[in-house]
Design a protein around this motif. Structure first.
Motif, PDB file in Angstrom:
ATOM      1  N   THR A  11       0.834  -1.212   0.000  1.00 41.07           N
ATOM      2  CA  THR A  11       0.000   0.000   0.000  1.00 41.07           C
ATOM      3  C   THR A  11       0.863   1.256   0.000  1.00 41.07           C
ATOM      4  N   LEU A  12       1.893   1.278   0.837  1.00 41.84           N
ATOM      5  CA  LEU A  12       2.797   2.431   0.878  1.00 41.84           C
ATOM      6  C   LEU A  12       3.548   2.600  -0.436  1.00 41.84           C
ATOM      7  N   LEU A  14       2.519   1.642  -3.468  1.00 46.29           N
ATOM      8  CA  LEU A  14       1.581   2.142  -4.476  1.00 46.29           C
ATOM      9  C   LEU A  14       1.270   3.625  -4.259  1.00 46.29           C
ATOM     10  N   ALA A  15       1.117   4.028  -3.007  1.00 45.81           N
ATOM     11  CA  ALA A  15       0.875   5.439  -2.711  1.00 45.81           C
ATOM     12  C   ALA A  15       2.084   6.282  -3.108  1.00 45.81           C
ATOM     13  N   SER A  16       3.273   5.769  -2.859  1.00 45.76           N
ATOM     14  CA  SER A  16       4.501   6.462  -3.240  1.00 45.76           C
ATOM     15  C   SER A  16       4.584   6.626  -4.749  1.00 45.76           C
ATOM     16  N   TYR A  17       4.273   5.573  -5.475  1.00 48.13           N
ATOM     17  CA  TYR A  17       4.319   5.626  -6.934  1.00 48.13           C
ATOM     18  C   TYR A  17       3.270   6.590  -7.480  1.00 48.13           C
ATOM     19  N   ALA A  18       2.077   6.580  -6.907  1.00 48.68           N
ATOM     20  CA  ALA A  18       1.025   7.513  -7.332  1.00 48.68           C
ATOM     21  C   ALA A  18       1.456   8.954  -7.085  1.00 48.68           C
ATOM     22  N   LEU A  19       2.097   9.207  -5.966  1.00 49.58           N
ATOM     23  CA  LEU A  19       2.595  10.539  -5.647  1.00 49.58           C
ATOM     24  C   LEU A  19       3.651  10.982  -6.655  1.00 49.58           C
ATOM     25  N   TYR A  22       1.894  11.794  -9.947  1.00 47.83           N
ATOM     26  CA  TYR A  22       1.173  13.064  -9.816  1.00 47.83           C
ATOM     27  C   TYR A  22       2.143  14.248  -9.921  1.00 47.83           C
TER      28      TYR A  22
END
Length: 111
Positions: A11-12, A14-19, A22
């Motif tokens: 989860t972390l 994927l959130a890092s990659y999305a950030l 963005y």
């Protein structure tokens, strides 16, 4: 590593990659002259940094390295992006009656 730890790390990651993605897309949308006007690294340099960080993030997937390279996106979003906001076309940009002539930062009002 247990299943709960794996899902937390995933989860972390994927959130890092999305950030990172963005931040890269946001940098693409900003005008190059805004980076120069604010005396930040040039647009191509920021794009290269953010693209390299996203590349390392996806190759190191899932892993701690992908969380470390998120620092580039965090620096861009926390330091550079706020300085480039006045140059955004959505907010009237430089031609919308705000600010001054060439090379001057648009006024955001205030004192």
């Amino acid at each position: 590593m247990g299943p709960v730890q794996y899902w937390i790390l995933l989860t972390l990651t994927l959130a890092s990659y999305a950030l990172q993605l963005y931040a890269f897309v946001d940098a693409l949308r900003r005008p190059a002259h805004a980076f120069r006007s604010e005396r930040k690294l040039s647009k191509p340099i920021w794009l290269a940094i953010l693209l390299a960080a996203a590349g390392v993030g996806i190759v190191g997937f899932p892993g701690f390295l992908s969380l470390i390279v998120a620092v580039a996106a965090i620096v861009y979003l926390a330091d550079v992006r706020p300085r480039l906001e006045p140059y955004s076309a959505r907010r009237g940009g430089r031609g919308g009656g705000q600010g001054g002539g060439p090379g001057r930062r648009p006024s955001s009002g205030g004192w």
